[in-house]
Design a protein around this motif. Structure first.
Motif, PDB file in Angstrom:
ATOM      1  N   ASP A  86       0.423  -1.059   0.175  1.00  0.00           N
ATOM      2  CA  ASP A  86       0.037   0.375   0.075  1.00  0.00           C
ATOM      3  C   ASP A  86       0.840   1.361   0.001  1.00  0.00           C
ATOM      4  N   THR A  87       1.873   0.730   1.139  1.00  0.00           N
ATOM      5  CA  THR A  87       3.066   2.533   1.074  1.00  0.00           C
ATOM      6  C   THR A  87       4.217   2.247   0.631  1.00  0.00           C
ATOM      7  N   ALA A 147       1.481  15.650 -11.566  1.00  0.00           N
ATOM      8  CA  ALA A 147       1.106  15.088 -12.835  1.00  0.00           C
ATOM      9  C   ALA A 147      -0.535  14.441 -12.624  1.00  0.00           C
ATOM     10  N   GLN A 148      -0.550  13.463 -11.726  1.00  0.00           N
ATOM     11  CA  GLN A 148      -1.331  12.319 -11.244  1.00  0.00           C
ATOM     12  C   GLN A 148      -1.883  12.813 -10.130  1.00  0.00           C
ATOM     13  N   THR A 149      -3.151  11.905 -10.242  1.00  0.00           N
ATOM     14  CA  THR A 149      -3.652  11.724  -8.670  1.00  0.00           C
ATOM     15  C   THR A 149      -4.561  10.520  -8.131  1.00  0.00           C
ATOM     16  N   LEU A 150      -3.837   8.884  -9.337  1.00  0.00           N
ATOM     17  CA  LEU A 150      -3.997   7.838  -8.689  1.00  0.00           C
ATOM     18  C   LEU A 150      -3.225   7.701  -7.286  1.00  0.00           C
ATOM     19  N   THR A 151      -1.952   8.171  -7.636  1.00  0.00           N
ATOM     20  CA  THR A 151      -1.365   7.662  -5.990  1.00  0.00           C
ATOM     21  C   THR A 151      -0.853   8.943  -4.941  1.00  0.00           C
ATOM     22  N   GLU A 152      -1.840   8.779  -4.087  1.00  0.00           N
ATOM     23  CA  GLU A 152      -0.761   9.807  -2.807  1.00  0.00           C
ATOM     24  C   GLU A 152       0.201   9.950  -2.756  1.00  0.00           C
ATOM     25  N   TRP A 153       1.255  11.135  -2.452  1.00  0.00           N
ATOM     26  CA  TRP A 153       2.592  11.417  -3.022  1.00  0.00           C
ATOM     27  C   TRP A 153       3.206  12.362  -1.294  1.00  0.00           C
ATOM     28  N   VAL A 154       3.797  11.542  -0.679  1.00  0.00           N
ATOM     29  CA  VAL A 154       4.386  12.786   0.372  1.00  0.00           C
ATOM     30  C   VAL A 154       6.060  12.978   0.246  1.00  0.00           C
ATOM     31  N   ILE A 155       6.556  14.142   0.024  1.00  0.00           N
ATOM     32  CA  ILE A 155       7.839  14.124   0.468  1.00  0.00           C
ATOM     33  C   ILE A 155       8.439  15.478   1.706  1.00  0.00           C
ATOM     34  N   VAL A 156       9.283  14.358   1.568  1.00  0.00           N
ATOM     35  CA  VAL A 156       9.928  15.386   2.740  1.00  0.00           C
ATOM     36  C   VAL A 156      11.008  15.721   3.190  1.00  0.00           C
ATOM     37  N   ILE A 205       4.752  10.417  10.040  1.00  0.00           N
ATOM     38  CA  ILE A 205       3.906  10.908   9.351  1.00  0.00           C
ATOM     39  C   ILE A 205       3.497   9.616   8.073  1.00  0.00           C
ATOM     40  N   VAL A 206       4.102   9.244   8.600  1.00  0.00           N
ATOM     41  CA  VAL A 206       2.964   7.280   7.505  1.00  0.00           C
ATOM     42  C   VAL A 206       1.861   6.956   8.563  1.00  0.00           C
ATOM     43  N   PHE A 207       2.306   7.181   9.732  1.00  0.00           N
ATOM     44  CA  PHE A 207       0.674   6.309  11.023  1.00  0.00           C
ATOM     45  C   PHE A 207       0.423   7.227  11.145  1.00  0.00           C
TER      46      PHE A 207
END
Length: 313
Positions: A86-87, A147-156, A205-207
């Motif tokens: 999932d992640t 540019a996409q919306t299917l996968t959420e992303w997080v930049i740290v 952040i993950v949890f």
């Protein structure tokens, strides 16, 4: 609280181990959360005592081993590996195009959330065409994710690893000569965070709730000027330090003499002072009230080693 989630961490280097330890700590209080680590076959079969010890620690934490090679495998092969998770949290892997390939594989796999390898400076602020050409690929990764919306992303964004500021090869702190070489100016600032604290905050952040997605977050163990670095070392060591400034023109000249030198590229970027420091009070860890290790604490924790490296004049 995160539940029923399969998490994959890519690699078990210094940062990967910190992330894995902290994810495992959180997972003990969650339901149905599993953690795995992607390792090269050579790492899994290593005879190195330190590596064997780390692998034993991961087994004790209940972390699954997944075999893979981020450099050699194709995007399609990596996507197949990623698909059951999932992640995915990315570790550092060198080589042009590798981070972009990993991001493409994550999107192809359709995972829920992706943490790319962006544990460093603020590439948006630095922009394209910097002295460190690898930064352009980091911007390519950001463009791909946005540019996409299917996968959420997080930049740290973490700034420089604290230990790297004191790395002899980087040249800012010259232990043997009692010198601090400021990049650009003594009053230029740099944000630093320890690998352990990056692991702490990544797991937070993950949890965390509410769920973080599609954001660039900034964390900081400390934001200090090179003058403050010198002052901190002087107080701790009782040794007078020389202060020298490497100006931007000087660093650019040195880079022109060795254009493939990675460290010289980094020095120019940090000397220019754009996107390499941010206000500690406005960081995600400050908002959450999580104390992280600052320069004073790092120097104190490493004082025996530093004393040994700073011989008497």
């Amino acid at each position: 609280m995160l539940n029923n989630e399969a998490i994959l961490v890519l690699g078990a280097g210094e940062l990967g181990m910190a992330v894995l330890r902290n994810l495992a700590r959180h997972a003990r209080h969650a339901s149905g959360v599993s953690i795995a680590v992607l390792l090269r076959p050579s790492a899994m079969g290593s005879d190195d005592p330190a590596k064997r010890k780390e692998l034993g620690e991961l087994r004790e934490l209940g972390i699954e081993f997944v075999e893979g090679d981020l450099t050699r495998q194709s995007c399609a092969d990596l996507a197949t590996t990623f698909r059951r998770f999932d992640t995915v949290v990315t570790g550092f892997v060198g080589g042009p195009g590798v981070q972009l390939k990993i991001a493409q594989a994550a999107l192809e796999a359709g995972i829920k959330r992706f943490f790319p390898w962006q544990f460093g400076v603020d590439y948006d602020l630095i922009g394209r065409g910097s002295a460190q050409d690898l930064f352009d690929e980091q911007l390519d990764v950001r463009d791909l994710l946005r540019a996409q919306t299917l996968t959420e992303w997080v930049i740290v964004s973490t700034g420089m690893f604290t230990s790297f500021l004191f790395e002899p090869s980087f040249g800012v702190v010259e232990l043997a000569t009692h010198t601090v070489n400021a990049l650009g100016s003594l009053d230029n600032a740099v944000t630093v965070t320890t690998a352990e604290d990056i692991g702490v905050m990544t797991a937070e952040i993950v949890f965390g709730e509410p769920r973080v997605s599609n954001q660039v977050l900034h964390i900081a163990g400390d934001t200090v000027t090179y003058r403050e670095v010198a002052d901190t070392l002087e107080r701790a060591l009782g040794v007078r330090l020389e202060r020298h400034v490497w100006t931007v023109p000087e660093l650019k000249r040195l880079l022109a003499e060795a254009p493939d030198d990675t460290l010289r590229k980094y020095r120019v970027v940090f000397a220019q002072g754009r996107g390499v420091a941010w206000d500690k009070a406005r960081t995600f860890n400050a908002q959450k009230g999580v104390p992280l290790c600052g320069i004073d604490g790092w120097v104190r924790d490493n004082l025996p080693r530093l004393r040994a490296a700073f011989p008497a004049p």
